[in-house]
Write a protein that holds these residues in place. Sequence first.
Motif, PDB file in Angstrom:
ATOM      1  N   LEU A 274       0.851  -1.177   0.000  1.00  0.00           N
ATOM      2  CA  LEU A 274       0.000   0.000   0.000  1.00  0.00           C
ATOM      3  C   LEU A 274       0.891   1.233   0.000  1.00  0.00           C
ATOM      4  N   ALA A 276       0.997   5.556  -0.014  1.00  0.00           N
ATOM      5  CA  ALA A 276       0.238   6.777   0.257  1.00  0.00           C
ATOM      6  C   ALA A 276       1.185   7.970   0.221  1.00  0.00           C
ATOM      7  N   TYR A 278       1.197  12.561   0.342  1.00  0.00           N
ATOM      8  CA  TYR A 278       0.530  13.864   0.402  1.00  0.00           C
ATOM      9  C   TYR A 278       1.574  14.955   0.196  1.00  0.00           C
ATOM     10  N   THR A 296      -2.873  14.368  -3.190  1.00  0.00           N
ATOM     11  CA  THR A 296      -3.019  13.141  -2.421  1.00  0.00           C
ATOM     12  C   THR A 296      -2.995  11.956  -3.385  1.00  0.00           C
ATOM     13  N   TYR A 297      -2.220  10.940  -3.039  1.00  0.00           N
ATOM     14  CA  TYR A 297      -2.137   9.754  -3.895  1.00  0.00           C
ATOM     15  C   TYR A 297      -2.133   8.514  -3.016  1.00  0.00           C
ATOM     16  N   VAL A 298      -2.972   7.539  -3.377  1.00  0.00           N
ATOM     17  CA  VAL A 298      -3.052   6.269  -2.659  1.00  0.00           C
ATOM     18  C   VAL A 298      -3.140   5.153  -3.692  1.00  0.00           C
ATOM     19  N   SER A 299      -2.405   4.070  -3.475  1.00  0.00           N
ATOM     20  CA  SER A 299      -2.476   2.947  -4.409  1.00  0.00           C
ATOM     21  C   SER A 299      -2.270   1.631  -3.680  1.00  0.00           C
ATOM     22  N   SER A 317      -5.314   2.735  -8.138  1.00  0.00           N
ATOM     23  CA  SER A 317      -4.849   3.966  -7.503  1.00  0.00           C
ATOM     24  C   SER A 317      -5.913   5.063  -7.540  1.00  0.00           C
TER      25      SER A 317
END
Length: 421
Positions: A274, A276, A278, A296-299, A317
Amino acid sequence: MKTFKYLPLSLAVAATLSSVSVFAETESLEELSKRLQELETKVQEADYIYDQQPAVLTPDFEPPAGIIFSGYARYGAHYSDSDNQYVDVGSTGRAVGRLGNEVNGGEIQFARAAKADNGAVWDVVVMLDNWNHANWGSESGINLKKMYAGVTNVFESQPELYMWAGRDFHQRPQQGLNDYFWMMHDGQGGGFNNLNLGGVKLDMGFVGQVDSAAGNSLGNDSGKYALTSKLHAIDLGIGNLDLYANYGFANEDVSEEKAWQVGAVLGLGASNKLVAKYGDGADTTVFDLAADKKITYVSLEGGIKPTDNLFIDYLASFYNAKGEDTTDRNEYSAIVRPMYNWDDTHSTWLEAGYAMEDYSDGGDKQGWKVTLSQNISLGGLPWSRPMLRAYVTAGDVKTTGDVETTNVDTLAGGLMFEAWW
């Protein structure tokens, strides 16, 4: 991305083979074969890892006797008679997938390593790259990407501490399926890696952005700078946790803006993770120094292996941008790549991806891509290289606005090679 051999191997083998007549007089062919096997074993033990990341030496690294030649490259013909050669959506690399959807380029690296009498291990490295395509922000041909020196095993209390100065790849965590460096601070300066803090390790660096008006890496400092840090090897049981924190600033005559960025990578078992991130005033790099831009990026990415011959990689993502210095939007991406290995040479891959840009003021951009690839590689596994690849790619990008809707189709085919060594 695995390892490669160094140049003196071919010279040493050639020299050994050229002396067969001499050996034959005094030794059996079995003894000669044993000597060659011992030579190959020494070469394998001297492998110098290359994976498009900073090369950090360890105290147990045994320097080879010659120049270490390494690199990464992909080149080939990509033919398309449709609206667009490539399927391009979003801000996170090749958000619909990179297979059959990437441009040519490569990096060639030469290094010289040596061990001092006191046990310190040194390396001096130079790299030239060729990413002369607008997709990479450069149309200037060959760039000097690296020129640095580093040393490890200097302090008895910190044998793993690696110190470096010069120009280098710097803090560039990468994702594979979308070819996305979600942080990147390549530049010139200095720092250290693997400072042991009771089991947890710390990396820190101070780097200046290279002045590159034409997109190349040939200039001096641009006046923008970054302080970077990474805390890693934090064992949480289910996997390791890596933490990033970066700060960007500039000379007063360049910019008065500041930027900062934090990120984390959490391992989930053996093959999933995972990510994340910012950023305030920054997207992938604090060199941005954008006054009002928040990212903001989450994958979630990883792979599974249903059978001995079938591998499936995936990535999903979410990306959000907001502020006066960007366009407010959400971006979504999903990629899956099943890979079937027929034997230790032949494999078939199928990659499918979908991505969407959803704008807060109305309108969106959606795209999909499917690529079928037939491969010949050294090893037959997903990570085996070098690889020869024949592929066909189909895709579409649809943009919906207040006035009109446009469609851009892609139908392409190509022959290429990809290798890291």
